[in-house]
Design an enzyme around this catalytic site. Structure first.
Site, PDB file in Angstrom:
ATOM      1  N   SER A 163      -0.509 -44.638  44.350  1.00 55.02           N
ATOM      2  CA  SER A 163      -1.146 -43.435  43.783  1.00 55.02           C
ATOM      3  C   SER A 163      -1.352 -42.332  44.819  1.00 55.02           C
ATOM      4  CB  SER A 163      -2.488 -43.727  43.118  1.00 55.02           C
ATOM      5  OG  SER A 163      -2.334 -44.628  42.044  1.00 55.02           O
ATOM      6  N   SER A 175       2.171 -45.590  40.043  1.00 53.44           N
ATOM      7  CA  SER A 175       1.449 -44.681  40.924  1.00 53.44           C
ATOM      8  C   SER A 175       0.669 -43.680  40.074  1.00 53.44           C
ATOM      9  CB  SER A 175       2.427 -43.939  41.843  1.00 53.44           C
ATOM     10  OG  SER A 175       1.738 -43.061  42.708  1.00 53.44           O
ATOM     11  N   ASP A 180      -0.654 -40.384  39.789  1.00 53.21           N
ATOM     12  CA  ASP A 180      -0.453 -39.097  40.460  1.00 53.21           C
ATOM     13  C   ASP A 180      -1.267 -38.045  39.714  1.00 53.21           C
ATOM     14  OD1 ASP A 180       1.288 -40.642  41.894  1.00 53.21           O
ATOM     15  OD2 ASP A 180       3.104 -39.786  41.018  1.00 53.21           O
TER      16      ASP A 180
END
Length: 387
Positions: free
Chosen positions: A257, A295, A297
């Protein structure tokens, strides 16, 4: 020996990307940091203790809290125009439903590890109750973002407590700020090198005015083979020392992340802030990532202009005949230089997070190497990206 300028070294003396001669587009502010914005303050509380085998609740601990105060401690409660974008939603950022509704934020922004969001949320509320009791008479919706540090940290232990969030807010200062493995970035990894916190800024000339666009990242994303610096794909050439991705872990390569934000003192509408937040993805892409499914984001942008506007508190009495908010803003057709500044500052912030770092060993002997400066410089010279 002459000290390096703030654009090339952190307050502790760690080199930043420009100290290695790495070129970047755009003109940085004096500090090349988000704190080039007048009044904006950043604070850290870093937790590092223990080594050896993981014992949940006992360590080892490699984590912390980062606090960002858009208008400093005295400016809490004075809203900033703001916009948030979830580029990939495998993460958490609290308070964003209210940002979507009102286009504003007015409390400290905190960043920590994935399982410590609740403690930091409570800490931000406790700090506000103590320091701005009138503001706390209504409701409080702090912004708390996270990235996962479980490769190095005992993430399932309740090591981050509300008091650590309070300490990070109280530590917030203007001026040069530390980068790398500090605050919420302590246990983070980026492109399977040691990652964490990074910052940068850009100047934008607008007629007779000069504005700052500042960037801040908690960088914990990317697979090693993707890493690109100054347009050169260096990741595959630096693939040999990669214990994080060579281990058989539950999380695949590229997971982790990134919490990223851009801030400006240019007057913007909330919708323009959201448009700025979208450009964060362009800056991250310049470092090579394609954004993993695993991830989170999450991007935030805000403007510190238009003080006193966008307040949304309980009304008192009937509205007066001139009780209207007025926002001054850059015309939409003039936004391109600000978009470019956001992308360029984010790119450099990520590389700063990698350069201003050291190898770290955490739980169960898990090791994340630092980006090797000499090998990186040699690769960039080989590709004529630097002299």
């Amino acid at each position: 020996m002459t000290a390096r300028p703030a654009s090339e070294a952190t307050p502790s003396g760690k080199p930043r990307a420009r100290a290695l001669g790495i070129p970047f587009a755009g003109t940085p502010g004096p500090l090349n940091a988000i704190t080039d914005l007048p009044g904006l303050a950043v604070g850290y509380e870093t937790l590092i203790r223990g080594e050896g085998a993981l014992h949940v609740g006992q360590g080892p601990v490699r984590t912390g809290v980062t606090a960002i105060l858009p208008r400093g401690r005295d400016g809490v409660g004075d809203p900033c125009a703001a916009g948030m974008v979830s580029f990939n939603g495998n993460g958490e950022m609290t308070g964003t439903a209210w940002i979507e509704e009102t286009g504003s934020l007015d409390l400290p922004i905190l960043i920590t590890n994935t399982h410590s969001v609740g403690a930091c949320h409570m800490g931000a509320i406790e700090w506000t109750v103590r320091n701005h009791p009138k503001l706390a008479e209504a409701w409080l919706l702090p912004v708390v973002g996270e990235t996962w540090d479980g490769y190095l940290n005992d993430i399932n232990g309740a090591h981050v407590k509300p008091e650590h969030a309070i300490l990070a807010i109280d530590a917030a200062r203007a001026g040069p700020i530390e980068e790398g493995s500090v605050g919420g970035g302590t246990g983070m990894n980026c492109y399977a090198f040691k990652g964490g916190n990074g910052t940068a800024s850009r100047l934008v000339e607008y007629g007779p005015h000069r504005y700052i666009v500042g960037a801040f990242v908690q960088a914990n994303f990317g697979s090693r083979h993707e890493l690109t610096v100054a347009g050169v794909p260096v990741g595959r050439a630096l693939a040999d020392d990669n214990p994080m991705e060579s281990r058989r872990l539950a999380a695949p390569a590229g997971a982790g992340s990134v919490i990223a934000m851009v801030a400006t003192n240019a007057p913007l509408l909330p919708g323009q802030c959201k448009a700025m937040a979208r450009r964060i993805a362009m800056g991250l892409a310049r470092t090579g990532t394609t954004s993993s499914h695993f991830s989170g984001d999450l991007f935030l942008a805000f403007s510190t202009a238009n003080r006193g506007a966008l307040k949304s508190r309980f009304p008192e009495g009937s509205p007066g005949p001139e009780e209207f908010d007025t926002l001054r803003f850059v015309p939409w057709g003039r936004m391109d230089p600000f978009y470019a500044a956001a992308a360029h500052a984010i790119e450099e912030a990520v590389v700063n997070a990698l350069v201003a770092n050291e190898t770290m060993i955490g739980r169960d002997g898990h090791r994340t190497p630092a980006l090797p400066h000499d090998r990186l410089v040699a690769l960039l010279r080989e590709h004529r990206a630097i002299a």
